[in-house]
Design a protein around this motif. Structure first.
Motif, PDB file in Angstrom:
ATOM      1  N   ARG A 180      -5.288   6.103  -6.283  1.00  0.00           N
ATOM      2  CA  ARG A 180      -5.720   7.372  -5.698  1.00  0.00           C
ATOM      3  C   ARG A 180      -6.219   8.295  -6.802  1.00  0.00           C
ATOM      4  NH1 ARG A 180      -1.322   9.943  -2.332  1.00  0.00           N
ATOM      5  NH2 ARG A 180      -3.114  10.960  -1.356  1.00  0.00           N
ATOM      6  N   HIS A 212       0.837  -1.204   0.000  1.00  0.00           N
ATOM      7  CA  HIS A 212       0.000   0.000   0.000  1.00  0.00           C
ATOM      8  C   HIS A 212       0.872   1.254   0.000  1.00  0.00           C
ATOM      9  CE1 HIS A 212      -3.289   2.722   0.916  1.00  0.00           C
ATOM     10  NE2 HIS A 212      -2.606   3.177   1.951  1.00  0.00           N
ATOM     11  N   GLU A 241       3.370  12.012   3.067  1.00  0.00           N
ATOM     12  CA  GLU A 241       2.171  11.329   2.594  1.00  0.00           C
ATOM     13  C   GLU A 241       2.060   9.932   3.204  1.00  0.00           C
ATOM     14  OE1 GLU A 241      -1.364  11.568   0.600  1.00  0.00           O
ATOM     15  OE2 GLU A 241       0.197  13.107   0.588  1.00  0.00           O
ATOM     16  N   THR A 286       1.003   4.091  -2.832  1.00  0.00           N
ATOM     17  CA  THR A 286       0.761   5.483  -2.448  1.00  0.00           C
ATOM     18  C   THR A 286       1.856   6.394  -2.964  1.00  0.00           C
ATOM     19  OG1 THR A 286      -0.429   4.804  -0.449  1.00  0.00           O
ATOM     20  CG2 THR A 286       0.442   7.039  -0.481  1.00  0.00           C
TER      21      THR A 286
END
Length: 295
Positions: A50, A40, A107, A44
């Motif tokens: 996303r 993940h 992030e 990301t």
């Protein structure tokens, strides 16, 4: 006169069977959780899964380094001249890495700190160190892929344009390996430092500013130390900045024209300093998450 009626009391709650069943499947456990967290994090980093807005910055950086690699490959194919080696390519892209990790490290970890979801992570069979190391591995992998992908493009171009057959392809591969290892050095150092800084705050803007400051504000210190009258100070001046530290250690491990710094015989010092820096950042990162999880 009205008669009194006797009332019977009934229970106020009723249990309804709405069909929920117990889970009888396999318990995947801690290893699967860590692997999922790593995957993940890697997705990301490149904005996969996303919104389109989240994909703009990472893929802009990917596009820049890919275009540079494609131009170098085209020049070599056209004129037969190696403008930049694999290791030199990784070093020349270091300025882009600063902004890459400055955006992606917050992030990966600052968002979780800000939203307060860490207790949910740690309620599962996931150790606090697992979370930190999975995030670190994801960021380091993303940085290595950012540098290694274009190097593979350059290798493909060099292998297809060689004039010495399989011998030339093998020689090209031997040139590629140090470049990939050098890219790994950049990835590990930049990922550990940036993730440690990002873990200190839940505000992504502050984390990004702190990361950029660590890498850019240490560079003038190198410039001051490198012009001191002492020769040993000049040779050790590159220890003052993470960027010049990696360049110096890489120049010692993979000596080639245009890569080595003016460090004299202090190469082993830079190698040890790089290992100590990475180990210290990892230890502080783990200590940070032990403290966060205890709150």
């Amino acid at each position: 006169m009205p008669t009194l009626e006797t009332r019977t009391t009934t229970p106020g709650g009723v249990i309804h069977d709405i069909g929920y069943q117990r889970y009888d499947g396999p318990r995947l456990g801690r290893r699967y959780v860590v692997g999922s967290l790593y995957l993940h994090g890697l997705r990301t980093a490149f904005g996969l899964g996303r919104s389109a807005k989240a994909k703009i910055f990472p893929w802009l950086i990917v596009g820049i380094v890919t275009v540079v690699a494609a131009v170098l490959t085209a020049v070599r194919a056209q004129f037969g001249e190696v403008v930049m080696t694999y290791a030199q390519f990784a070093g020349s892209m270091s300025w882009l890495l600063i902004f890459f990790v400055a955006v992606l490290a917050p992030e990966l970890v600052s968002r979780d700190l800000h939203s307060g979801v860490l207790p949910l992570y740690f309620s599962r069979p996931l150790r606090r160190s697992d979370y930190a190391l999975a995030k670190l591995a994801a960021l380091a992998s993303a940085v290595w892929l950012l540098l290694g992908g274009p190097q593979l493009l350059m290798f493909a171009g060099g292998a297809f344009t060689t004039k010495t057959g399989m011998r030339g392809v093998w020689d090209e591969f031997l040139d590629l390996v140090p470049g990939l290892l050098y890219a790994g050095m950049w990835a590990v150092v930049f990922a550990t430092i940036s993730l440690l800084v990002a873990s200190l705050t839940g505000k992504r803007a502050f984390a990004a500013g702190g990361i950029v400051a660590v890498f850019l504000m240490t560079t003038p210190i190198v410039g001051v130390l490198s012009v001191m009258p002492s020769r040993i100070v000049n040779e050790l001046a590159f220890l003052a900045s993470p960027t010049t530290l990696v360049q110096s250690a890489g120049g010692w491990l993979f000596p080639e024209p245009g890569l080595a710094m003016t460090i004299g015989g202090t190469g082993p010092v830079y190698g040890v300093a790089l290992i100590v820096l990475v180990a210290a950042c990892v230890a502080l990162l783990l200590a940070r998450y032990r403290k966060v999880a205890a709150k």
